[in-house]
Scaffold this motif. Sequence first.
Motif, mmCIF file in Angstrom:
data_model
loop_
_atom_site.group_PDB
_atom_site.id
_atom_site.type_symbol
_atom_site.label_atom_id
_atom_site.label_comp_id
_atom_site.label_asym_id
_atom_site.label_seq_id
_atom_site.Cartn_x
_atom_site.Cartn_y
_atom_site.Cartn_z
ATOM 1 N N GLN A 153 0.821 -1.214 0.000
ATOM 2 C CA GLN A 153 0.000 0.000 0.000
ATOM 3 C C GLN A 153 0.859 1.271 0.000
ATOM 4 O O GLN A 153 1.857 1.352 0.702
ATOM 5 C CB GLN A 153 -0.903 0.031 1.240
ATOM 6 C CG GLN A 153 -1.998 -1.011 1.253
ATOM 7 C CD GLN A 153 -2.760 -1.004 2.569
ATOM 8 O OE1 GLN A 153 -2.217 -0.666 3.613
ATOM 9 N NE2 GLN A 153 -4.019 -1.404 2.530
ATOM 10 N N GLY B 94 -8.121 -2.346 -4.331
ATOM 11 C CA GLY B 94 -7.292 -1.750 -3.279
ATOM 12 C C GLY B 94 -7.571 -0.284 -3.034
ATOM 13 O O GLY B 94 -6.651 0.535 -3.067
ATOM 14 N N GLY C 286 -8.109 1.282 -0.329
ATOM 15 C CA GLY C 286 -7.514 1.803 0.893
ATOM 16 C C GLY C 286 -8.479 2.739 1.605
ATOM 17 O O GLY C 286 -9.662 2.416 1.778
ATOM 18 N N THR D 212 -11.284 6.398 -4.854
ATOM 19 C CA THR D 212 -12.704 6.038 -4.803
ATOM 20 C C THR D 212 -13.569 7.288 -4.826
ATOM 21 O O THR D 212 -14.550 7.370 -5.577
ATOM 22 C CB THR D 212 -12.999 5.232 -3.519
ATOM 23 O OG1 THR D 212 -12.007 4.216 -3.368
ATOM 24 C CG2 THR D 212 -14.376 4.610 -3.572
ATOM 25 N N GLU E 47 -11.517 -4.546 -1.457
ATOM 26 C CA GLU E 47 -10.501 -4.185 -0.468
ATOM 27 C C GLU E 47 -10.197 -5.381 0.432
ATOM 28 O O GLU E 47 -11.091 -5.943 1.057
ATOM 29 C CB GLU E 47 -10.971 -3.004 0.384
ATOM 30 C CG GLU E 47 -9.978 -2.574 1.451
ATOM 31 C CD GLU E 47 -8.591 -2.292 0.885
ATOM 32 O OE1 GLU E 47 -7.651 -3.048 1.231
ATOM 33 O OE2 GLU E 47 -8.458 -1.331 0.094
ATOM 34 N N ASP F 77 -7.891 -5.198 2.969
ATOM 35 C CA ASP F 77 -7.498 -4.728 4.289
ATOM 36 C C ASP F 77 -8.742 -4.333 5.094
ATOM 37 O O ASP F 77 -9.358 -3.294 4.852
ATOM 38 C CB ASP F 77 -6.556 -3.534 4.135
ATOM 39 C CG ASP F 77 -5.950 -3.082 5.454
ATOM 40 O OD1 ASP F 77 -6.375 -3.589 6.509
ATOM 41 O OD2 ASP F 77 -5.055 -2.215 5.427
ATOM 42 N N CYS G 259 -9.581 -0.783 6.463
ATOM 43 C CA CYS G 259 -10.070 0.311 5.603
ATOM 44 C C CYS G 259 -11.583 0.275 5.395
ATOM 45 O O CYS G 259 -12.155 1.241 4.882
ATOM 46 C CB CYS G 259 -9.380 0.236 4.241
ATOM 47 S SG CYS G 259 -7.591 0.507 4.302
ATOM 48 N N VAL H 158 -18.811 -2.128 -1.836
ATOM 49 C CA VAL H 158 -17.486 -2.571 -1.417
ATOM 50 C C VAL H 158 -17.505 -4.075 -1.162
ATOM 51 O O VAL H 158 -18.376 -4.584 -0.450
ATOM 52 C CB VAL H 158 -17.024 -1.829 -0.143
ATOM 53 C CG1 VAL H 158 -15.662 -2.348 0.323
ATOM 54 C CG2 VAL H 158 -16.958 -0.322 -0.412
ATOM 55 N N SER I 104 -15.331 -7.051 0.483
ATOM 56 C CA SER I 104 -14.212 -7.367 1.360
ATOM 57 C C SER I 104 -13.592 -8.670 0.886
ATOM 58 O O SER I 104 -14.212 -9.731 0.979
ATOM 59 C CB SER I 104 -14.677 -7.499 2.813
ATOM 60 O OG SER I 104 -13.609 -7.900 3.637
#
Length: 282
Positions: free
Chosen positions: A29, A57, A59, A64, A78, A80, A83, A100, A102
């Motif tokens: 990242q 990604g 973040g 976005t 994403e 992570d 985030c 989103v 995950s």
Amino acid sequence: MTADLCPPLPPLREVIAAHGLQASKALGQNFLLDEQLLDRIAAIPGPLKGQAAFEVGPGPGGLTRAILRAGAHLVAVERDARCLPALAELEAAFPGQLRVISGDAMEVDAHAEAGKNPHIIANLPYNVGTALLVGWLSAGWSPAPWWTSLTLMFQMEVAERIVAKPGGNHYGRLAVLAQWRSDARIAMKVHRSAFTPPPKVMSAVVHITPKAAPEGVSLKHLERLTAAAFGQRRKMLRQSLKGLPGGLDALAAVGIDPQRRAETVSVEEFVEIARHLGQMQA
């Protein structure tokens, strides 16, 4: 949604501080916080209002935001979990525009999730960027790809490999894969100081759009050919292709000097060799 109608959002630095986010080196990242720069990146594919878009990604959601401000309907993946709360705030701020997922972009079926003919726009994690690009350039073409364009941030060295022309050290398999049925260009160079934390190298945004694929050529034969040719790039083609069934015969059929090296062979010449290779193996 026009810029005037976009909801007020806190500065990205405040979002990062509020959620205790720090860029993860393990996840490759590097966060971009300059919103004017992010808006310029989101503008590279052209007008996005009402268009489908796909981001890998996101973040804390800098790019976005820019994609959403441009009016796209965005699906973002994403990995992570740290985030996700920040991205949830963007989902609430742009109702109906953002979804989103995950998960790991290497495992998510982007073709199934991203919507119809999306623009893929991403500041790709450095450790998986090339692998994702190769997948998008290779899979799901029938004959056009499932995506409309690719606007992707890479390390400068990778960007140069994607757009390279014959004769240079950067020219190789990735250039052939990116250019035989697509147009690839460096749309923007990005200084390392634009990132938090600053990476050790410069970066660039590459823009790729599909074009009509040459007739009578399969990706399978082109991949085998370039793997053999560039696998021993310092050797002449007569050496590097002798282990590829039909390779030297295809070379002769096209009229290419077997004493040349792979880095001197143009994308168009590789396409012609692969076409003859396919005909011989049919």
